[in-house]
Every structure is written in C-alpha cells, then in structure tokens.
Design a protein around this motif. Structure first.
Motif, PDB file in Angstrom:
ATOM      1  N   ILE A 195      13.219   6.595  -1.392  1.00 43.08           N
ATOM      2  CA  ILE A 195      11.612   6.763  -1.831  1.00 43.08           C
ATOM      3  C   ILE A 195      11.181   5.617  -0.651  1.00 43.08           C
ATOM      4  O   ILE A 195       9.801   6.470  -0.277  1.00 43.08           O
ATOM      5  CB  ILE A 195      11.788   5.665  -3.425  1.00 43.08           C
ATOM      6  CG1 ILE A 195      11.795   6.550  -4.324  1.00 43.08           C
ATOM      7  CG2 ILE A 195      10.014   5.656  -3.114  1.00 43.08           C
ATOM      8  CD1 ILE A 195      11.759   6.313  -5.878  1.00 43.08           C
ATOM      9  N   LYS A 239      11.085   8.528   2.013  1.00 34.65           N
ATOM     10  CA  LYS A 239      10.322   9.433   1.885  1.00 34.65           C
ATOM     11  C   LYS A 239       8.309   8.888   1.915  1.00 34.65           C
ATOM     12  O   LYS A 239       7.554   9.463   2.531  1.00 34.65           O
ATOM     13  CB  LYS A 239       9.896   9.763   0.305  1.00 34.65           C
ATOM     14  CG  LYS A 239       9.098  11.046   0.142  1.00 34.65           C
ATOM     15  CD  LYS A 239       9.663  11.755  -1.137  1.00 34.65           C
ATOM     16  CE  LYS A 239      10.644  12.749  -1.005  1.00 34.65           C
ATOM     17  NZ  LYS A 239      10.869  13.433  -1.988  1.00 34.65           N
ATOM     18  N   LYS A 240       7.705   7.951   1.080  1.00 32.98           N
ATOM     19  CA  LYS A 240       6.656   7.089   1.602  1.00 32.98           C
ATOM     20  C   LYS A 240       6.723   6.639   2.939  1.00 32.98           C
ATOM     21  O   LYS A 240       5.401   7.058   3.494  1.00 32.98           O
ATOM     22  CB  LYS A 240       7.146   5.900   1.330  1.00 32.98           C
ATOM     23  CG  LYS A 240       5.830   4.940   1.031  1.00 32.98           C
ATOM     24  CD  LYS A 240       5.753   3.855  -0.193  1.00 32.98           C
ATOM     25  CE  LYS A 240       3.697   3.278  -0.233  1.00 32.98           C
ATOM     26  NZ  LYS A 240       3.926   2.825  -1.354  1.00 32.98           N
ATOM     27  N   ASP A 281       5.400  15.012  -4.576  1.00 32.57           N
ATOM     28  CA  ASP A 281       5.372  14.017  -3.726  1.00 32.57           C
ATOM     29  C   ASP A 281       4.487  12.929  -3.591  1.00 32.57           C
ATOM     30  O   ASP A 281       4.993  11.982  -3.202  1.00 32.57           O
ATOM     31  CB  ASP A 281       6.248  14.475  -2.130  1.00 32.57           C
ATOM     32  CG  ASP A 281       7.771  15.070  -1.923  1.00 32.57           C
ATOM     33  OD1 ASP A 281       7.797  16.049  -1.386  1.00 32.57           O
ATOM     34  OD2 ASP A 281       8.396  15.182  -3.560  1.00 32.57           O
ATOM     35  N   LEU A 293       4.791  10.205  -6.396  1.00 27.63           N
ATOM     36  CA  LEU A 293       6.154   9.384  -5.775  1.00 27.63           C
ATOM     37  C   LEU A 293       6.036   8.209  -5.131  1.00 27.63           C
ATOM     38  O   LEU A 293       5.906   7.004  -5.329  1.00 27.63           O
ATOM     39  CB  LEU A 293       7.449  10.325  -6.061  1.00 27.63           C
ATOM     40  CG  LEU A 293       8.893   9.304  -5.469  1.00 27.63           C
ATOM     41  CD1 LEU A 293       9.027   8.957  -7.144  1.00 27.63           C
ATOM     42  CD2 LEU A 293       9.446  10.630  -5.143  1.00 27.63           C
ATOM     43  N   VAL A 294       5.255   8.520  -3.966  1.00 27.47           N
ATOM     44  CA  VAL A 294       4.675   7.649  -3.458  1.00 27.47           C
ATOM     45  C   VAL A 294       4.149   6.801  -3.027  1.00 27.47           C
ATOM     46  O   VAL A 294       3.618   5.526  -2.941  1.00 27.47           O
ATOM     47  CB  VAL A 294       4.910   8.514  -1.523  1.00 27.47           C
ATOM     48  CG1 VAL A 294       6.423   8.376  -1.473  1.00 27.47           C
ATOM     49  CG2 VAL A 294       3.444   9.226  -1.634  1.00 27.47           C
TER      50      VAL A 294
END
Length: 742
Positions: free
Chosen positions: A656, A659-660, A687, A690-691
């Motif tokens: 995560i 990804k962020k 996404d 999520l971030v």
C-alpha cells in the motif's frame, strides 16, 4: 541573476524570497523576545544579534504580491486597468459564445449537454465533424478519437484577439513592476545573502535537533583528551533500520584509555565486529561535527585530530591495486601520519594475502601503532595478533560473544579476552561432512583446536558470570525498591496512627470535659433539692444514663480506630496482590509488558502503561489507548503462531505504501472503448480509495458525451464518491470529470 541593470526577479522567485525573509524575521523575533541576560538561548541570541530582517522590503513585496504569490491587480494603476478590460471582454465573449451555442443546439448542430471549452487559450465550441461547416469560424483542435472538433465562432475571433493583446500588455506591465522592485532589491543583495547564511545555520541546528530526538541522542560529556568511555552506544543507521522492522538493537559498551588504547576485536563471522568498528567511527565523527549521538549520559567522549579508516575492498583495475595492495597503501599512510591524537579503524587487519606473511606484517604494523601511542579499533581473525594484544601494554583483546548452544551470535562486545572464530562449530552446524572437519582439525593440530576450545570456554564462563552478576544486580535493585516501599508504607502507617491517636485524645478530652460538667451539675441539683429523695434519685438516674452513653461512645471510638487500622491493612494487602498480579502474566489481570489484542481483532500489541482503567498499547510503530475491559491477554506461544500472519500484514502495508508513492491523480481514457474505459476507471477509483486520495480527475474528452455518461453512471453507484462535476472551463470543462472521494 539580477546584478545587471534592467533585469528583474520572477514572480515565483519573489514569492520564495518573501517567505524566506518572513521566516528569518520570525526566527530573529523569537530568539530576541527576551533580554540578553534572561534569554534561554544565549548562543542563538548572539547569532541573531546582527541579522538584518528587512521589514520595509517585506511591506513592498506585500504591496505587489497576494498571499498566493500572484501579482495584485492594484500593484499599479495601469495593471488594474488592463485586468478590468480583460474581465470585461471575457464576459462579453462568454455571453456571445453561449448565445451561439444555444442557437447551434436548437438547430441540432451541437449536443444538448455540451458547454464551451478552452483550447490554446481561446474559448471554443465542441462540434461533431459532420456539422463543422455549419458554424462559421476557425477550427483549432480535434479530440483524440477524431469524433469532436473545436471551433472558435467568427463572431468572437476579434474579441479573443483583443484578449491576447491585453494579456501581452499585462505581462509587459508586470515586468515593469518587477524591474522597479528589483532596482530597490539590488543594493540589498549582500545583506540578504548574510541573512540567508543565518537561516541556513538555524536550519542546520534544527535538523540536528530533529535527528537527536528521533535517535534519542544526547550531547555527551566531551573532554579535550583522547579517550572512549561509551555505554549504550547505538549505530544510528542500524537503529533506524531495526526500528522499522520492530527489532531491538543491542547497544555497545566500549572503553579505550591510555593503558588500553588499541582494541583488537576477534570472533565469528557475522558476529558484529564490523558493526562495532563502524559504530565507533560514525559516532566519533558525528560528535566532532557537533551532532548529538545516541549513548547513555554517563558516557565520556574524547577528541581526536585524525580519524583514519580502512574498511572494505578498495581494489582498482586502473591503478593495478589488489585488495591487499590497497590495504598496504592505507597502512603506509597510517604509519607515516598517526600519533597520540589519532584513532585508527581497521577492518580485517592483514587480510587479503597469504595468512602467515599477512599476519606477520599486521603484527609489525600493530607494534608501530602502539609505539606511537595511537588509539584504534581493529578487527581480525589472526591468532598472532591476539597473542600480541595479550602480551603488550597499550593493546587489549576484545571478543564478540557467541552462544555455543544456540549457535548464534549475541552481538555483544566483551573487552579483556580474545574471541574464538567458532569455525569448527559453524562448519558442523552447516552440515560439512564430519571427515572433512576431522581432516581440518588434524591439519591445524591439536594445540590450535585446544586453544580455540579454551577461548570458547573462557567466553562461556565469562558470559555465565556476567549473566549471574546482572541477575544479582536486578535482584538487589528489586530488593532496594521493596525496602524503600515498605519504609515509605511504615512511615505512612506511623503518621496515620499518630493522627488517629491525636484525634482520639481530642475526642476523649471533649468527653471528659462534658462528663465533669455533668457531674458538677448533678451535685448542684442534689444540694439545691436539700437531699429530697425524689430529686436525688432523678439526678442519679440522669448521671447513670450519661455514664452508659460514655461507655457506648468509648466502644464506638474503639470500633472507629479498629476500622481505620483494618482499612490500612486491607489497602496494603490489595497493593501487594496488585503487584503480584502484575508480576504473573498468566493471571487474567493484564499488566505492563503483556501481549494483548483488542477483543474481536487480530492485531497483537504490547502494553506500555496502565492508568485508571486505560492501557497504552504499542501496535508496531503505532501507539493506541484502550479500556482494559476491551483487551484480552495473548500468550507467547500464540504470538509465535501468529507471526506468519504478521509478516503478511507487513507485506500488505508495504504494498500500500509503494502504491501510494506511485499513484497518479489523473487518468486519461480518451480514445478507449466504453467497456475498456469503464474497467480502467473502476481500478483507478479503487486504488484512489485504498491510498486515501481526496480528489482525482478523469480525462474522457467531450466527443459525443457517451463516454462521459458511462463514467458518471458508474460514479453514481460508488458509495465512497462524495461528489463529481465538470472541471473548470479554463482547465478542460466538460472533457474532464473531477471526483471528490470521502
């Protein structure tokens, strides 16, 4: 470069200058808010003493720029006029364009939901290619799919041209304003640069303070002599790395003084020898650069003129240097330049060549270093260097401890005895054939094997007695704490007992005074009645009744004292029970240091503190507070069983985080088919949620509006989508959808 007349400072640079000057001014005001004799920061006060803060320059910049760094409309009368003209003409263009658009929509040339958009700084209308000849004007652009063209109607072309002219006039006027300001700024540049040097110094000092807080570092007791007397020293980079992995670092205790200047560290590979050496080098260099270092406050730090380092492989093909040649080149420099104010840091001393001659040269060099009274930390596997340290004053052996039973290093330095390499044991643990190990033992001879074994025994015995001594120290400390607690409690009991007795005496004196008054009153009554039987009898009855009352009150006072003493005893008993519960983690009561989890959840944390029914728990790097009732105790065996799931959650957290870092706030789906675009947007929105992004942009173009409709139908169904709307007309209008996420 503004040194040349006629040059100017750009808007963004001017805005940065304004913020820097304001920061310098705020720092100086903060440091000089007290008088010189009362300031808590005398050195910083002196540093800020002659710094110029330029209040007039700040006021001038504020008259030019707004709080966003854009030149104000009222920066000059001419600029104000130009911007008013731009606003007026832009308003007229918008009205004309909307009128043309409505007419085109009524004739079916343009879709009903289409709005004006911006292309190359000019307002245009999106039109299907089939109708582009129906609207008179200039075609400026077309969409990526070719299904939309952007036309500037002929009616607004002239107005748009006028806007371009006014924008050029606006830029010329802004440059004129900036040139005038730069002429004021130019003579002040030397003083501003001095102020910037002050800002850089303060920034460096602050950076050191932030690093010190992060590492738990201190400014130790520094003496202008050559010594190392360090306790609990930590390698900063290793400490930060271990903290990220929730691992504990093992601190280093090391002492180098006049009689024991050169420390020869031996021990197994991967036992921590090089880390020990690098810790000494890095911390010594940090402290001589004025940076606080992580060690205990009782430590003492000396100062060295030279820090000579030989670590790693410096072989070079270009210079025809092998590993050993590079070491010898360094040794040549060390021998020539070292003195009593030098500290040497040499890793794998004498390595890189044939052992016997390498060991002999290393011993000869060590002899020269010792003769020059040089300090140093040297790692080696050579036996002859261990013997040299044992037989020569000024050189001392040190060992990195190793657990023979678990066959793993302890990463702890022990000064006074050499260490074993544990080569035979490690080879046997790895699974090398026993006949190979036997042949190797025969080749080196029984004397070497026995000597290595004796070293291991010495290390083992020393570790045993160190552990024993540490255990005794802990027990003594605990005994002192218990003794102090009991002494405090006894003093408290004695004080309370005295208070109770004092109170009881006061009550008794009050009762006695009341009794004397009652008796005198009875005697007076008997005398006045001249010994009449009825009166006398009545008086005696009253006196007896009072006597019974006294007896009852005496019992009540006794009961009161007894109850108070019992209450104190119960309080002490409860305190002892609570202490015993905290010591025994197997009890249901949760204590400091226990592993716990919040009921109904999987994450395991450790209790750091308990106060008034609330517990402070560390879940990895995150601290949290929860009610004791909501926690459940987790045994060590459970913690081990759940290690795998912890690794998985850590890996997920890393994914995560990555990804962020790589997440982009825009997605371009122009030219895609409907189903393909919808799939891409679904992944993109997932996404973003999520971030934890709050706003994203979807570039779908205008075209026929079908793609825009598909995307908005999907966004309407996503619970986390708070709002969606067209982008501002100057930044894309209906061709871009801005999405706000909760």
């Amino acid at each position: 470069n503004i040194h040349i007349a006629g040059t100017w400072i750009e808007e963004n640079t001017l805005f940065d200058l304004r913020r820097s000057l304001q920061t310098i001014r705020d720092i100086v005001i903060f440091l000089k808010r007290d008088e010189e004799e009362n300031t808590p920061y005398p050195h910083l006060y002196a540093l800020a003493g002659e710094v110029v803060v330029f209040p007039q320059l700040l006021s001038k910049i504020d008259s030019i720029l707004d709080k966003f760094g854009r030149v104000k409309d009222n920066a000059s009368p001419e600029l104000s006029r130009i911007r008013k003209d731009i606003a007026y003409i832009s308003s007229g263009i918008s009205k004309n364009l909307n009128a043309i658009l409505r007419l085109a929509q009524s004739e079916g040339l343009v879709e009903k939901d289409v709005t004006p958009t911006m292309r190359d700084g000019r307002l245009v209308i999106p039109v299907a290619p089939a109708f582009k000849r129906k609207i008179k004007g200039i075609v400026h652009d077309e969409s990526a799919s070719g299904k939309t063209v952007f036309i500037e109607p002929a009616e607004v072309v002239e107005a748009n041209n006028r806007i371009r002219e006014l924008e050029s006039e606006e830029r010329r006027e802004i440059i004129k304003i900036l040139i005038a300001f730069t002429d004021i700024l130019r003579p002040l540049v030397p003083d501003i640069l001095l102020s910037y040097e002050f800002l850089a110094t303060i920034d460096f000092i602050r950076a050191k303070a932030i690093l010190a807080i992060d590492l738990g570092a201190i400014m130790p007791d520094i003496e202008n002599v050559q010594l190392l007397r360090w306790y609990g020293a930590k390698h900063p980079l290793l400490f930060i790395s271990h903290r990220k992995q929730n691992k504990q670092i093992i601190p280093l205790d090391i002492e180098l003084e006049e009689d024991n200047r050169l420390l020869i560290i031996s021990g197994p590979n991967a036992g921590g020898k090089s880390v020990c050496l690098k810790t000494v080098g890095l911390l010594q260099y940090m402290v001589q650069c004025g940076i606080p270092i992580p060690l205990e406050e009782r430590s003492k730090v000396g100062i060295f003129d030279n820090i000579f380092i030989d670590i790693g492989d410096e072989q070079s093909i270009e210079n025809d240097l092998s590993t050993y040649s590079s070491h010898l080149t360094n040794m040549k420099f060390f021998v020539k330049n070292c003195n009593s104010r030098t500290i040497l840091l040499i890793d794998e001393f004498g390595g890189g060549t044939e052992p016997q001659i390498g060991g002999a040269i290393a011993e000869s060099l060590l002899k020269r270093f010792n003769e020059k009274s040089t300090f140093g930390v040297i790692t080696t596997h050579y036996q002859n260097l261990k013997h040299f340290a044992n037989e020569n004053k000024g050189v001392v052996n040190g060992a990195m401890l190793y657990d023979r039973h678990l066959m793993q290093p302890l990463f702890t330095l022990s000064i006074g005895n050499p260490g074993s390499s544990f080569a035979i044991e490690i080879a046997r643990k790895i699974g090398l054939p026993e006949d190979v190990i036997a042949d190797a033992s025969e080749i080196v001879g029984s004397d070497y094997i026995n000597m290595d074994k004796y070293l291991q025994d010495i290390v083992r015995d020393k570790r045993y007695w160190e552990t024993k001594r540490q255990s005794i120290r802990q027990k003594e400390k605990r005994l002192e704490e218990i003794t102090e607690t009991y002494e405090t409690d006894l003093l408290s009991f004695d004080k309370q007992r005295k208070e109770i007795i004092k109170q009881a005496k006061a009550e008794a004196e009050h009762i006695l005074a009341e009794a004397n008054a009652k008796i005198e009153n009875t005697i007076r009554t008997i005398r006045e009645s001249q010994a009449e039987k009825e009166k006398t009898k009545e008086a005696r009855l009253v006196l007896n009744k009072f006597k019974d009352t006294l007896v009852n009150e005496e019992h009540l006072i006794d009961d009161k004292i007894t109850r108070k003493i019992q209450k104190l005893k119960d309080k002490e008993k409860n305190k002892k029970q609570k202490e015993s519960l905290q010591k025994d983690p197997k009890q249901n009561t949760i204590a400091i240091g226990d592993n716990v989890r919040i009921k109904g959840q999987l994450t395991i944390g450790q209790v750091l503190d308990i106060q008034k029914g609330n517990a402070t728990i560390a879940f990895g790097m995150i601290k949290s507070t929860a009610k004791l009732d909501s926690l459940e105790y987790v045994s060590k065996s459970q913690v081990k069983r759940e290690n795998k799931s912890t690794l998985v959650s850590a890996a997920t957290s890393d994914d995560i985080r990555e990804k962020k870092l790589n997440f982009k706030l825009d997605i371009d789906i122009r030219g895609m088919r409907g189903d393909e675009a919808l799939q891409a947007v679904m992944y993109f929105i997932d996404d973003a949620i999520l971030v934890g992004v709050s706003r994203v942009r979807i570039l779908h173009g205008t075209g026929t509006g079908a793609l825009r409709q598909i995307i908005r139908d999907y966004l309407r169904s996503v619970p986390n989508v708070h709002n969606y709307q067209d982008e501002h007309v100057q930044f894309g209008g209906t061709g871009i959808t801005v999405v706000d996420l909760e």
